[in-house]
Write a protein that holds these residues in place. Structure first.
Motif, PDB file in Angstrom:
ATOM      1  N   GLY A 111      20.983  60.172  89.134  1.00  0.00           N
ATOM      2  CA  GLY A 111      20.155  59.636  88.051  1.00  0.00           C
ATOM      3  C   GLY A 111      20.316  60.467  86.798  1.00  0.00           C
ATOM      4  N   ASN A 118      24.072  58.192  79.103  1.00  0.00           N
ATOM      5  CA  ASN A 118      23.498  57.193  78.213  1.00  0.00           C
ATOM      6  C   ASN A 118      22.748  57.824  77.050  1.00  0.00           C
ATOM      7  OD1 ASN A 118      23.816  54.214  79.099  1.00  0.00           O
ATOM      8  ND2 ASN A 118      23.796  55.466  80.929  1.00  0.00           N
TER       9      ASN A 118
ATOM     10  N   SER B 372      19.827  48.443  74.948  1.00  0.00           N
ATOM     11  CA  SER B 372      20.714  49.606  74.995  1.00  0.00           C
ATOM     12  C   SER B 372      20.082  50.766  75.754  1.00  0.00           C
ATOM     13  CB  SER B 372      21.078  50.041  73.581  1.00  0.00           C
ATOM     14  OG  SER B 372      19.916  50.170  72.809  1.00  0.00           O
ATOM     15  N   TYR B 373      18.765  50.696  75.982  1.00  0.00           N
ATOM     16  CA  TYR B 373      18.113  51.783  76.705  1.00  0.00           C
ATOM     17  C   TYR B 373      18.110  51.544  78.210  1.00  0.00           C
ATOM     18  CZ  TYR B 373      16.391  53.139  72.174  1.00  0.00           C
ATOM     19  OH  TYR B 373      16.316  53.531  70.864  1.00  0.00           O
ATOM     20  N   MET B 375      20.309  51.496  80.828  1.00  0.00           N
ATOM     21  CA  MET B 375      20.858  52.444  81.792  1.00  0.00           C
ATOM     22  C   MET B 375      20.139  53.786  81.710  1.00  0.00           C
ATOM     23  SD  MET B 375      22.813  50.784  83.607  1.00  0.00           S
ATOM     24  CE  MET B 375      23.420  52.033  84.712  1.00  0.00           C
ATOM     25  N   LEU B 376      19.706  54.151  80.496  1.00  0.00           N
ATOM     26  CA  LEU B 376      18.944  55.391  80.335  1.00  0.00           C
ATOM     27  C   LEU B 376      17.692  55.334  81.201  1.00  0.00           C
ATOM     28  CD1 LEU B 376      19.075  57.901  78.297  1.00  0.00           C
ATOM     29  CD2 LEU B 376      17.168  56.791  77.201  1.00  0.00           C
ATOM     30  N   GLY B 379      18.494  55.619  84.936  1.00  0.00           N
ATOM     31  CA  GLY B 379      18.712  57.005  85.345  1.00  0.00           C
ATOM     32  C   GLY B 379      17.395  57.745  85.475  1.00  0.00           C
TER      33      GLY B 379
END
Lengths: 303, 407
Positions: A111, A118, B372-373, B375-376, B379
């Motif tokens: 993660g 990103n 756009s956030y 995948m952030l 994670g």
């Protein structure tokens, strides 16, 4: 023959870079027995920090007047930045899970890797970021073989960092503490070595080396990308496994071998499948000799 | 208690200062030789505000200050469970099934499209659950089997004109074979080695798909895959069959629904069988499982093969639905996303994974602005789940009792 020597030099350059990244994997694995999935992202962050600092100096116009200073500053700042990043990452994502199951720690590391890459994308943009190109034009020719100044710089710097690391780990007190922690955390704690501090230090050193590798790759290929850490990360891991994970000399040798194999495979066999060779080596090593070339005792829980 | 909170706030303060030091070099140094601070501070203040709210809620909840909210919520939960209890479980399954059947009739095309996506990812998630949740092996190249399934149908259909229903079992079989090929050399390893080797295999499959121009048309992908067809009996002029192409999204939804239901039943049956128990014992302690007479190698291989089998099925459906396949769809990030669904929902828990899939597919559709956030957030979700709730949103119910648990 000229082609062969040329490829040998290219392989040495690439292998040195892989060795630098592989060291981070192997050192972290040595102290906490965990694959640091986010290590490739430290490499990418290093490359980005390099381009940020270099283009800042280029914007100020220092690049023409003090090129050596600019380069030194970019390496130093970028390595410091990645060390700082790695210490925090370890505290957030790895430290609380040290006593949990390995699956939990692995997932958290994964993660973190996605999060960091990103995060880089969001702050730096999706597209390639170009390095200032006026540095290191030209090179030396020996007959038909050309060695660019950049390759010389990479090889020399890699060699210096590797020697420095060896001195740090095998000749100083800090290195002794690191090796002691890697061997037995409880016993080293009894002789008043703070394992938390040593683990932070290990992460910092590994990330610093990865950052140096990131700048080198950025200079060599001319640009960086937010997801550039992924594939070199796996290849460097392959190098660490090939050399025997947890073994510092092994990681260096493994990095050189993987770099050579990739360059020669791309040169003589197939350029499209160059990424596959490292993975095949990784799988073959794990299948036939999981301890690697220089690996020592690996107990059942590790493999 | 007070001491603990002091510690939390102190750590939080240090963490936010660390973040500030991290953000500024990335946002504040510009290539034209200027240094700025405003943007960094704006971003940082947003993050500070967001995390502060979360932390306040957390601390207040720990300190029992949120009773005025949690008490009624608990009350509602209780009354719901009181309402649910008297009916047998099959009643609720029927209700959910009926809702799923009428869903495309009451919603639009877009919502049906999202629902098909959810159903395919449920198959993928449950397949990965067999490997990660039940057998406890971290597989990071899972999407490769999905790719094998999709490409099997695409290649056979476009090049040789083979129909969907004949390709569906073939896709599953090919994916299973791929799973065995990956599994055989890797299963001697444990934990982290396995993870990175499967990651390598996933990449190899993608690179091969990208470069084998004759078979897969490389990065351009394969266009013109035929949709699903069924034979419908026609009673005009006597009796004959007519081919009916399922091009309409609504009809395809029902096929995906059928597939998902089959996979759910399959995984449920596997979970509560002798095989499922063997997998769980391997997950908990491999050495002990081997001592108890579980053939760990065969069962691990079987877990791999079963996971790949479900992914292959889903892959064939994916190819039939998109009518186009390219290596772009089978990157590592897709694997990570499926893994994130499994982790979020709860490893080993079927309703949990369904919830995880809905959360990670449907929510981003609603929050298009934050695309756009995505995948952030994925994670971050993985880290946060591991730190605070490793068992997932709906933890798996254990089969049987463990010796250390009291009666």
């Amino acid at each position: 023959m000229e082609y062969f020597i040329q490829q040998l030099i290219n392989g040495l350059t690439l292998g040195g870079v892989y060795a630098l990244i592989a060291l981070g994997y192997t050192m972290v694995y040595g102290v906490i027995q965990l694959i640091n999935f986010a290590h490739g992202e430290f490499f990418a962050a290093g490359g980005y920090m390099g381009v940020i600092v270099l283009s800042y100096f280029a914007g100020l116009g220092y690049m023409e007047t003090h090129p050596v200073f600019c380069l030194t500053a970019s390496f130093a700042l970028s390595m410091a930045f990645c060390a700082y990043l790695a210490i925090g990452v370890e505290k957030i994502a790895y430290k609380p899970l040290r006593k949990e199951s390995r699956l939990a720690a692995l997932l958290s590391a994964l993660g973190m890797s996605i999060f960091l890459s990103n995060g880089l994308m969001l702050t730096q943009g999706v597209y390639d970021k170009a390095y200032p190109s006026e540095l290191f034009q030209g090179g030396l020719s020996f007959g038909l073989v050309t060695v660019s100044y950049l390759q010389m710089l990479i090889v020399c710097l890699t060699g210096a960092l590797l020697v420095g690391l060896n001195i740090l780990v095998f000749k100083t007190k800090i290195g002794m503490a690191m090796r002691a922690t890697a061997q037995d955390k409880t016993m080293s704690a009894l002789v008043s070595i703070s394992s938390n501090r040593i683990i932070s230090l290990t992460f910092a050193i590994g990330a610093g080396l990865a950052a140096a590798a990131g700048i080198m790759v950025g200079l060599y290929y001319g640009s960086v990308r937010y997801d550039m850490g992924f594939v070199p990360g796996i290849k460097a891991f392959a190098a660490a496994v090939l050399g025997g994970i947890g073994n510092i000399t092994g990681a260096m040798v493994g990095g050189l071998i993987i770099g050579m194999v990739e360059i020669f495979g791309a040169g003589y066999l197939s350029g499209e499948y160059k990424d596959v060779f490292a993975f095949i080596i990784l799988i073959a090593v794990l299948y036939f000799k999981p301890t690697g070339i220089m690996g020592e005792n690996i107990d059942d829980t590790r493999v | 208690m007070i001491q603990e909170f002091k510690k939390i706030w102190k750590q939080y303060a240090i963490g936010m200062l660390w973040l500030l030091g991290l953000l500024w070099p990335l946002l504040g140094i510009h290539p034209d030789g200027t240094l700025t601070f405003q943007k960094t501070f704006t971003v940082w203040l947003y993050i500070l505000a967001g995390t502060l709210v979360c932390l306040f809620v957390y601390v207040a909840n720990q300190g029992g200050q949120l009773r005025f909210i949690t008490t009624p919520v608990d009350g509602v939960k209780k009354s719901i469970s009181l309402f649910v209890k008297p009916f047998p479980r099959w009643v609720w399954f029927v209700v959910i099934f009926v809702l799923a059947v009428i869903y495309p009739q009451i919603t639009g095309r877009y919502a049906t499209d999202v629902a098909i996506n959810v159903l395919l990812y449920i198959c993928l998630g449950l397949g990965l659950n067999v490997v990660v949740g039940l057998a406890g092996m971290l597989d990071l190249g899972y999407i490769a089997f999905y790719g094998v399934g999709a490409y099997t149908y695409a290649v056979l259909n476009v090049t040789y004109g083979v129909g969907f229903w004949f390709c569906l079992p073939l896709a599953a079989v090919f994916a299973t074979i791929a799973g065995c090929i990956v599994g055989y050399p890797t299963l001697r390893m444990r934990g982290d080695y396995l993870a990175i080797v499967t990651l390598g295999f996933g990449e190899i499959v993608r690179i091969v798909l990208n470069n084998w121009m004759e078979l897969t048309n490389g990065p351009n992908g394969i266009l013109g895959v035929k949709p699903v067809s069924i034979l419908i009996p026609v009673f005009e002029n006597g009796f004959s069959f007519e081919i009916f192409w399922v091009k309409k999204l609504q009809f395809f939804y029902y096929f995906a629904l059928a597939l998902a239901i089959l996979v759910i039943i399959g995984v449920h049956r596997l979970n509560y069988s002798r095989i499922g128990r063997a997998w769980e014992s391997i997950r908990e302690d491999e050495t002990a499982a081997e001592l108890m007479g579980v053939n760990t190698f065969i069962y691990k291989l079987l877990a791999y093969a079963m996971g790949a089998f479900f992914a292959g099925l889903a892959g064939a459906f994916f190819a039939a639905r998109m009518r186009f396949v390219s290596p772009e769809s089978f990157t590592f990030l897709e694997s990570a996303m499926v893994l994130c669904m499994v982790v979020l929902g709860g490893m080993g828990s079927i309703p949990g994974i369904m919830l995880g899939v809905v959360a990670l597919i449907a929510l981003p559709e609603v929050l298009r602005d934050f695309e756009s956030y995505r995948m952030l957030i994925f994670g971050a979700t993985m880290i946060i789940m591991m730190l605070f709730r490793p068992a997932g949103l709906i933890p798996a119910q254990r089969v049987g009792k463990r010796s250390e648990e009291k009666e």
